[in-house]
Design a protein around this motif. Structure first.
Motif, PDB file in Angstrom:
ATOM      1  N   LEU A   4       0.830  -1.205   0.000  1.00  0.00           N
ATOM      2  CA  LEU A   4       0.000   0.000   0.000  1.00  0.00           C
ATOM      3  C   LEU A   4       0.864   1.254   0.000  1.00  0.00           C
ATOM      4  O   LEU A   4       0.582   2.219  -0.731  1.00  0.00           O
ATOM      5  N   SER A   5       1.910   1.256   0.794  1.00  0.00           N
ATOM      6  CA  SER A   5       2.815   2.403   0.830  1.00  0.00           C
ATOM      7  C   SER A   5       3.450   2.637  -0.529  1.00  0.00           C
ATOM      8  O   SER A   5       3.557   3.780  -1.000  1.00  0.00           O
ATOM      9  N   ASP A   6       3.855   1.565  -1.200  1.00  0.00           N
ATOM     10  CA  ASP A   6       4.451   1.681  -2.535  1.00  0.00           C
ATOM     11  C   ASP A   6       3.445   2.227  -3.535  1.00  0.00           C
ATOM     12  O   ASP A   6       3.764   3.112  -4.340  1.00  0.00           O
ATOM     13  N   GLY A   7       2.206   1.719  -3.493  1.00  0.00           N
ATOM     14  CA  GLY A   7       1.183   2.188  -4.429  1.00  0.00           C
ATOM     15  C   GLY A   7       0.862   3.658  -4.258  1.00  0.00           C
ATOM     16  O   GLY A   7       0.703   4.399  -5.243  1.00  0.00           O
ATOM     17  N   LEU A   8       0.772   4.114  -3.012  1.00  0.00           N
ATOM     18  CA  LEU A   8       0.496   5.526  -2.756  1.00  0.00           C
ATOM     19  C   LEU A   8       1.652   6.406  -3.227  1.00  0.00           C
ATOM     20  O   LEU A   8       1.426   7.497  -3.772  1.00  0.00           O
ATOM     21  N   ALA A   9       2.882   5.943  -3.025  1.00  0.00           N
ATOM     22  CA  ALA A   9       4.041   6.726  -3.450  1.00  0.00           C
ATOM     23  C   ALA A   9       4.075   6.868  -4.966  1.00  0.00           C
ATOM     24  O   ALA A   9       4.376   7.948  -5.498  1.00  0.00           O
ATOM     25  N   ARG A  10       3.756   5.794  -5.685  1.00  0.00           N
ATOM     26  CA  ARG A  10       3.730   5.863  -7.148  1.00  0.00           C
ATOM     27  C   ARG A  10       2.602   6.765  -7.629  1.00  0.00           C
ATOM     28  O   ARG A  10       2.771   7.551  -8.572  1.00  0.00           O
ATOM     29  N   ALA A  11       1.443   6.657  -6.998  1.00  0.00           N
ATOM     30  CA  ALA A  11       0.300   7.476  -7.408  1.00  0.00           C
ATOM     31  C   ALA A  11       0.539   8.953  -7.158  1.00  0.00           C
ATOM     32  O   ALA A  11       0.024   9.810  -7.889  1.00  0.00           O
ATOM     33  N   ALA A  12       1.333   9.278  -6.142  1.00  0.00           N
ATOM     34  CA  ALA A  12       1.629  10.679  -5.834  1.00  0.00           C
ATOM     35  C   ALA A  12       2.448  11.341  -6.931  1.00  0.00           C
ATOM     36  O   ALA A  12       2.505  12.578  -7.003  1.00  0.00           O
ATOM     37  N   LEU A  13       3.058  10.544  -7.788  1.00  0.00           N
ATOM     38  CA  LEU A  13       3.862  11.075  -8.888  1.00  0.00           C
ATOM     39  C   LEU A  13       3.049  11.247 -10.170  1.00  0.00           C
ATOM     40  O   LEU A  13       3.564  11.748 -11.165  1.00  0.00           O
ATOM     41  N   ASN A  14       1.781  10.823 -10.139  1.00  0.00           N
ATOM     42  CA  ASN A  14       0.922  10.907 -11.315  1.00  0.00           C
ATOM     43  C   ASN A  14       0.032  12.136 -11.224  1.00  0.00           C
ATOM     44  O   ASN A  14      -0.603  12.380 -10.186  1.00  0.00           O
ATOM     45  N   GLU A  15      -0.050  12.899 -12.289  1.00  0.00           N
ATOM     46  CA  GLU A  15      -0.771  14.171 -12.264  1.00  0.00           C
ATOM     47  C   GLU A  15      -2.243  14.004 -11.930  1.00  0.00           C
ATOM     48  O   GLU A  15      -2.824  14.818 -11.191  1.00  0.00           O
TER      49      GLU A  15
END
Length: 269
Positions: free
Chosen positions: A142-153
């Motif tokens: 979950l932490s990884d998914g949120l971090a990746r999503a934070a980089l998407n506009e």
């Protein structure tokens, strides 16, 4: 919580395009074996891997013919589709939480976050969502998914409303004062007797590393002591409710339902 599979059945590894440093750090954090760079289909000693590749961190079953990895994904796939084409407050989860009855942004505590899909839907509808996931393995996904999503506009403004907390939600609920959350949302991993309930890839892999949430009655009681307006419990449609007080109302879908425990009227209702 019933015990998951032994951690000796789980290891950390990565592909040539994965983040080797992050994999090493994760193995140390979770006290898991580190296999380094491997191909999951060639691994025989561990049935499941926490596997880092160019798409992020996934939970990967090993061996030939295994399904692809399970990830916390908020940019593409189902989450991406719902972000662009979601049903707004007409969705069942929105009705259960009470978003049709209030225009005030709600603070929802998702006490059993899993891969965060329901929390993402609520965040996309304007809720501030605090997430807890007590399995360290699923928490890492979950932490990884949120971090990746934070980089998407497109996804970044939505996951900005999602705050992943460390630790167990039960501990937080036991310490929190009444009114610490507007709504507490529960989607426990219940024991299933029906084999058809295990068809989803996520469920099959989850049960390997998580086990069942056998303390759901205690979790419900703790949630009712903290929530201001209501507690919502997601259940298989034909399953018995969690032991405890009777739900105030039920909102049913095709395969699941939401048991709603109302405490007081929502603001504006």
């Amino acid at each position: 919580m019933s015990p998951p599979a032994s951690t000796t059945e789980l290891a950390v590894a990565c592909s040539p395009l994965g983040d080797g440093f992050a994999a090493r750090s994760l193995a140390e954090q979770l006290s898991l074996p580190l296999l380094g760079t491997v191909r999951p289909r060639d691994v025989r000693d561990y049935p499941v891997l926490l596997f880092s590749d160019d798409n992020g961190l996934g939970l990967q079953v090993t061996g030939k013919g295994a399904p692809g990895p399970v990830r916390a994904e908020f940019v593409t796939g189902k989450a991406g589709y719902r972000r662009e084409h979601g049903g707004g407050t007409g969705q069942l989860i929105a009705k259960a939480v009470g978003l049709q009855k209030t225009r005030q942004p709600l603070h929802v505590v998702d006490a059993t976050a899993g891969l965060g899909q329901d929390a993402f839907v609520l965040a996309s509808l304007g809720c501030q969502v605090t997430l807890f996931e007590r399995s360290p393995v699923i928490h890492a996904l979950l932490s990884d998914g949120l971090a990746r999503a934070a980089l998407n506009e497109q996804s970044a403004p939505l996951v900005a409303r999602m705050t992943l907390q460390p630790g167990n939600s039960t501990d937080w609920l036991d310490r929190a004062e009444a009114g610490a959350a507007d709504v507490v949302y529960l989607d426990p991993m219940f024991p299933h007797r029906d084999k058809s309930a295990l068809v989803k890839k996520e469920m099959q892999v989850f049960r390997t590393v998580v086990g069942d949430d056998d303390d759901s009655p205690e979790l419900l009681a703790a949630a009712l002591a903290v929530a201001t307006y209501r507690v919502v419990v997601k259940r298989p449609r034909k399953a018995e409710p969690v032991s405890g007080p009777e739900p105030t109302t039920r909102i049913e879908g095709k395969s699941s339902r939401y048991d709603v425990y109302a405490i007081r009227a929502l603001p504006g209702s």
